[in-house]
Design a protein around this motif. Sequence first.
Motif, PDB file in Angstrom:
ATOM      1  N   PRO A  20       1.345  -0.672  -0.350  1.00  0.00           N
ATOM      2  CA  PRO A  20       0.103   0.151  -0.359  1.00  0.00           C
ATOM      3  C   PRO A  20       1.656   1.480   0.003  1.00  0.00           C
ATOM      4  O   PRO A  20       2.033   1.190   0.235  1.00  0.00           O
ATOM      5  N   VAL A  21       0.351   2.962  -0.235  1.00  0.00           N
ATOM      6  CA  VAL A  21       0.993   3.306  -0.314  1.00  0.00           C
ATOM      7  C   VAL A  21       1.383   4.340   0.973  1.00  0.00           C
ATOM      8  O   VAL A  21       2.285   4.628   0.991  1.00  0.00           O
ATOM      9  N   ASP A  22      -0.027   4.637   2.027  1.00  0.00           N
ATOM     10  CA  ASP A  22      -0.153   4.705   3.070  1.00  0.00           C
ATOM     11  C   ASP A  22       1.020   3.771   3.635  1.00  0.00           C
ATOM     12  O   ASP A  22       0.815   2.757   4.394  1.00  0.00           O
ATOM     13  N   ASP A  23       2.238   4.900   4.349  1.00  0.00           N
ATOM     14  CA  ASP A  23       2.981   4.349   4.973  1.00  0.00           C
ATOM     15  C   ASP A  23       2.627   3.576   6.559  1.00  0.00           C
ATOM     16  O   ASP A  23       3.159   3.437   7.375  1.00  0.00           O
ATOM     17  N   SER A  24       1.872   3.772   6.941  1.00  0.00           N
ATOM     18  CA  SER A  24       1.094   4.052   8.180  1.00  0.00           C
ATOM     19  C   SER A  24      -0.083   2.866   7.977  1.00  0.00           C
ATOM     20  O   SER A  24      -0.449   1.941   9.340  1.00  0.00           O
ATOM     21  N   ALA A  25       0.109   1.881   6.727  1.00  0.00           N
ATOM     22  CA  ALA A  25      -0.756   0.484   6.383  1.00  0.00           C
ATOM     23  C   ALA A  25      -0.647  -0.869   7.618  1.00  0.00           C
ATOM     24  O   ALA A  25       0.684  -0.337   7.307  1.00  0.00           O
ATOM     25  N   PRO A  26      -1.733  -1.271   8.500  1.00  0.00           N
ATOM     26  CA  PRO A  26      -0.532  -2.166   8.759  1.00  0.00           C
ATOM     27  C   PRO A  26       0.049  -3.142   7.740  1.00  0.00           C
ATOM     28  O   PRO A  26      -0.506  -3.686   6.772  1.00  0.00           O
ATOM     29  N   LEU A  27       1.414  -4.079   8.780  1.00  0.00           N
ATOM     30  CA  LEU A  27       1.484  -4.810   7.474  1.00  0.00           C
ATOM     31  C   LEU A  27       0.516  -6.312   7.614  1.00  0.00           C
ATOM     32  O   LEU A  27      -0.007  -6.706   8.739  1.00  0.00           O
ATOM     33  N   ASP A  28       0.626  -6.868   6.507  1.00  0.00           N
ATOM     34  CA  ASP A  28      -0.236  -7.644   5.792  1.00  0.00           C
ATOM     35  C   ASP A  28       1.020  -8.462   5.181  1.00  0.00           C
ATOM     36  O   ASP A  28       1.173  -8.383   4.400  1.00  0.00           O
ATOM     37  N   SER A  29       0.674 -10.413   5.995  1.00  0.00           N
ATOM     38  CA  SER A  29       1.188 -11.153   4.523  1.00  0.00           C
ATOM     39  C   SER A  29       0.710 -11.263   3.739  1.00  0.00           C
ATOM     40  O   SER A  29       1.437 -11.757   2.429  1.00  0.00           O
ATOM     41  N   LYS A  30      -0.746 -11.283   3.784  1.00  0.00           N
ATOM     42  CA  LYS A  30      -1.351 -11.170   2.183  1.00  0.00           C
ATOM     43  C   LYS A  30      -1.707 -10.667   1.384  1.00  0.00           C
ATOM     44  O   LYS A  30      -1.696  -9.089   1.763  1.00  0.00           O
ATOM     45  N   VAL A  31      -1.604 -10.332  -0.146  1.00  0.00           N
ATOM     46  CA  VAL A  31      -1.918  -9.874  -1.035  1.00  0.00           C
ATOM     47  C   VAL A  31      -3.363  -9.812  -1.772  1.00  0.00           C
ATOM     48  O   VAL A  31      -3.267 -10.769  -1.776  1.00  0.00           O
ATOM     49  N   GLY A  32      -4.310  -8.724  -1.176  1.00  0.00           N
ATOM     50  CA  GLY A  32      -5.053  -9.234  -2.148  1.00  0.00           C
ATOM     51  C   GLY A  32      -5.027  -9.954  -3.932  1.00  0.00           C
ATOM     52  O   GLY A  32      -4.570  -9.487  -4.509  1.00  0.00           O
ATOM     53  N   GLU A  33      -5.989  -9.859  -4.413  1.00  0.00           N
ATOM     54  CA  GLU A  33      -6.527 -10.154  -5.298  1.00  0.00           C
ATOM     55  C   GLU A  33      -6.153  -9.536  -7.066  1.00  0.00           C
ATOM     56  O   GLU A  33      -5.280  -9.899  -7.483  1.00  0.00           O
ATOM     57  N   ASN A  34      -7.039  -8.235  -6.462  1.00  0.00           N
ATOM     58  CA  ASN A  34      -6.496  -7.504  -7.797  1.00  0.00           C
ATOM     59  C   ASN A  34      -5.034  -6.421  -6.647  1.00  0.00           C
ATOM     60  O   ASN A  34      -5.523  -5.278  -7.274  1.00  0.00           O
ATOM     61  N   ALA A  35      -4.470  -6.769  -5.727  1.00  0.00           N
ATOM     62  CA  ALA A  35      -3.093  -5.672  -5.866  1.00  0.00           C
ATOM     63  C   ALA A  35      -2.926  -5.151  -6.064  1.00  0.00           C
ATOM     64  O   ALA A  35      -3.118  -3.394  -6.126  1.00  0.00           O
ATOM     65  N   THR A  36      -2.554  -5.477  -7.137  1.00  0.00           N
ATOM     66  CA  THR A  36      -2.230  -4.633  -7.907  1.00  0.00           C
ATOM     67  C   THR A  36      -2.367  -3.945  -8.739  1.00  0.00           C
ATOM     68  O   THR A  36      -1.969  -2.128  -9.129  1.00  0.00           O
ATOM     69  N   ASP A  37      -3.770  -3.969  -9.363  1.00  0.00           N
ATOM     70  CA  ASP A  37      -4.511  -2.410  -9.718  1.00  0.00           C
ATOM     71  C   ASP A  37      -5.272  -1.277  -8.402  1.00  0.00           C
ATOM     72  O   ASP A  37      -5.691  -0.656  -9.450  1.00  0.00           O
ATOM     73  N   ALA A  38      -5.419  -2.471  -7.357  1.00  0.00           N
ATOM     74  CA  ALA A  38      -6.284  -1.312  -5.925  1.00  0.00           C
ATOM     75  C   ALA A  38      -6.001   0.187  -5.932  1.00  0.00           C
ATOM     76  O   ALA A  38      -4.745   0.074  -6.518  1.00  0.00           O
ATOM     77  N   GLU A  39      -6.387   0.598  -5.868  1.00  0.00           N
ATOM     78  CA  GLU A  39      -6.333   1.898  -6.075  1.00  0.00           C
ATOM     79  C   GLU A  39      -5.557   2.373  -4.190  1.00  0.00           C
ATOM     80  O   GLU A  39      -5.676   1.058  -3.734  1.00  0.00           O
ATOM     81  N   GLY A  40      -5.008   2.904  -4.261  1.00  0.00           N
ATOM     82  CA  GLY A  40      -3.866   3.071  -2.859  1.00  0.00           C
ATOM     83  C   GLY A  40      -2.843   2.147  -3.389  1.00  0.00           C
ATOM     84  O   GLY A  40      -1.827   1.897  -1.622  1.00  0.00           O
ATOM     85  N   MET A  41      -2.286   1.069  -4.377  1.00  0.00           N
ATOM     86  CA  MET A  41      -1.331  -0.067  -4.086  1.00  0.00           C
ATOM     87  C   MET A  41      -0.268   0.838  -5.187  1.00  0.00           C
ATOM     88  O   MET A  41      -0.281   1.247  -6.113  1.00  0.00           O
ATOM     89  N   GLY A  42       0.790   0.316  -4.779  1.00  0.00           N
ATOM     90  CA  GLY A  42       1.983   0.596  -5.405  1.00  0.00           C
ATOM     91  C   GLY A  42       2.671   1.864  -4.669  1.00  0.00           C
ATOM     92  O   GLY A  42       2.378   2.821  -4.604  1.00  0.00           O
ATOM     93  N   VAL A  43       4.052   1.356  -4.450  1.00  0.00           N
ATOM     94  CA  VAL A  43       4.891   2.275  -3.531  1.00  0.00           C
ATOM     95  C   VAL A  43       5.971   2.149  -3.533  1.00  0.00           C
ATOM     96  O   VAL A  43       6.373   1.742  -4.810  1.00  0.00           O
ATOM     97  N   LEU A  44       6.519   3.001  -4.340  1.00  0.00           N
ATOM     98  CA  LEU A  44       8.052   3.483  -4.903  1.00  0.00           C
ATOM     99  C   LEU A  44       8.949   3.725  -3.438  1.00  0.00           C
ATOM    100  O   LEU A  44       9.133   5.133  -3.201  1.00  0.00           O
ATOM    101  N   PHE A  45       9.869   3.320  -2.512  1.00  0.00           N
ATOM    102  CA  PHE A  45      10.628   3.720  -1.405  1.00  0.00           C
ATOM    103  C   PHE A  45      12.661   3.835  -2.414  1.00  0.00           C
ATOM    104  O   PHE A  45      12.536   3.709  -3.401  1.00  0.00           O
TER     105      PHE A  45
END
Length: 353
Positions: free
Chosen positions: A170-195
């Motif tokens: 998730p883009v949100d730096d404060s989103a909780p860590l999750d071992s699982k990745v949602g079905e459509n994670a890549t295209d979902a709103e708010g997903m994808g981050v560049l460090f």
Amino acid sequence: MSYQQELNIALLAVQRASLLTKRVFHSHTKGPLSKSDASPVTIGDFGAQALIISALQHAFASDEIVAEEEAKDLRENEGLRTTVWDLVKEVRLRDDAAEEQIGGGVKNADIMMDIIDKGNSKGGAHGRIWALDPIDGTKGFLRGGQYAVCLALMVDGDVKVGVLGCPNLPVDDSAPLDSKVGENATDAEGMGVLFAAVQGQGATSRPLTEGALAQPKKIAMKSVSDISAATFCESVEAGHSSHSDQSQIAQKLGITKPSVRMDSQAKYGSIARGAGDVYLRLPVRKDYQEKIWDHAAGDLIVREAGGEVTDAEGNRLDFSKGRTLAANKGVVAAPEAVHKEVLDAVKSVLRNK
Ligand SMILES: Nc1ncnc2c1ncn2[C@@H]1O[C@H](COP(=O)(O)OS(=O)(=O)O)[C@@H](OP(=O)(O)O)[C@H]1O
Ligand SMILES: [Mg+2]
Ligand SMILES: [Mg+2]
Ligand SMILES: [Mg+2]
């Protein structure tokens, strides 16, 4: 040196390559092949490597590159070559000025293979050398999990610039860590981050976009006063790091929360922004040498965010030894204030094995 041009090119190159890996992530034909060490490689790994090296060659023609993949399989397999080329020739940033800065596309399939093979530097302690992992966590990528596009610049063996593209975080730096990745994670709103990080200038995160770079935000590790409350991250693959040693170390530190298992250098990015606290990677096999492209960007990003990264003996990771971290075994990454406490637990568990 401010390394602003290097950072800019690295960010754009990783962002463009992530567009390619995202396409492959969704397709049913990832084309996994088995390499000589039995590890997988996909059309996404080849394509991302070609696009990133092409960008580096355009901007910094005389720099060397240590990259994970080579073009041998593509030279021997016309079908595979065509599939990768069809991807590489299509992927562009949706911003002409940004695309121009990284030189536009690759000319043809033969040039693409030569570009991929430019990642064959031996590495070492002298000069400007980029370390590139076009897809880190290929097993995660195939499983639908986390993966990262990783690029770092070393000068005389010291990491100066590091960039990680993580399309499934998730883009949100404060989103909780999750071992699982949602079905459509890549295209979902708010997903994808560049460090990203530059030595001496701190670490940042920003959304992965399809065109020009988004505005960066500073990131920092969480301050941990009580280690027993820490969250620790480890590999998904038990063959890549010792889950049993890591669980004993956690126990020794009084950590009760289950570990967060996550593929790739997404682990480094996650702890750098305080979504997790500690990353442990203890060797499974005595003879395995970690690859520099699996750690260079993450090491700098965590250290610039206020962390300390060492091997299991407490030595800094040494990127000057060639393509592998020949002088190090294991990785222990934690906020500076608690790193020693974590390292002591690591040493004690390893001593008593
Ligand atoms: N035996 C062994 N020990 C340690 N590391 C190994 C080993 N074998 C492979 N690799 C490297 O692990 C990289 C993937 O790293 P992660 O552990 O972060 O992700 S994963 O959970 O295992 O997928 C993976 O990177 P990619 O090949 O880029 O996916 C490998 O370089
Ligand atoms: Mg690999
Ligand atoms: Mg890797
Ligand atoms: Mg890889």
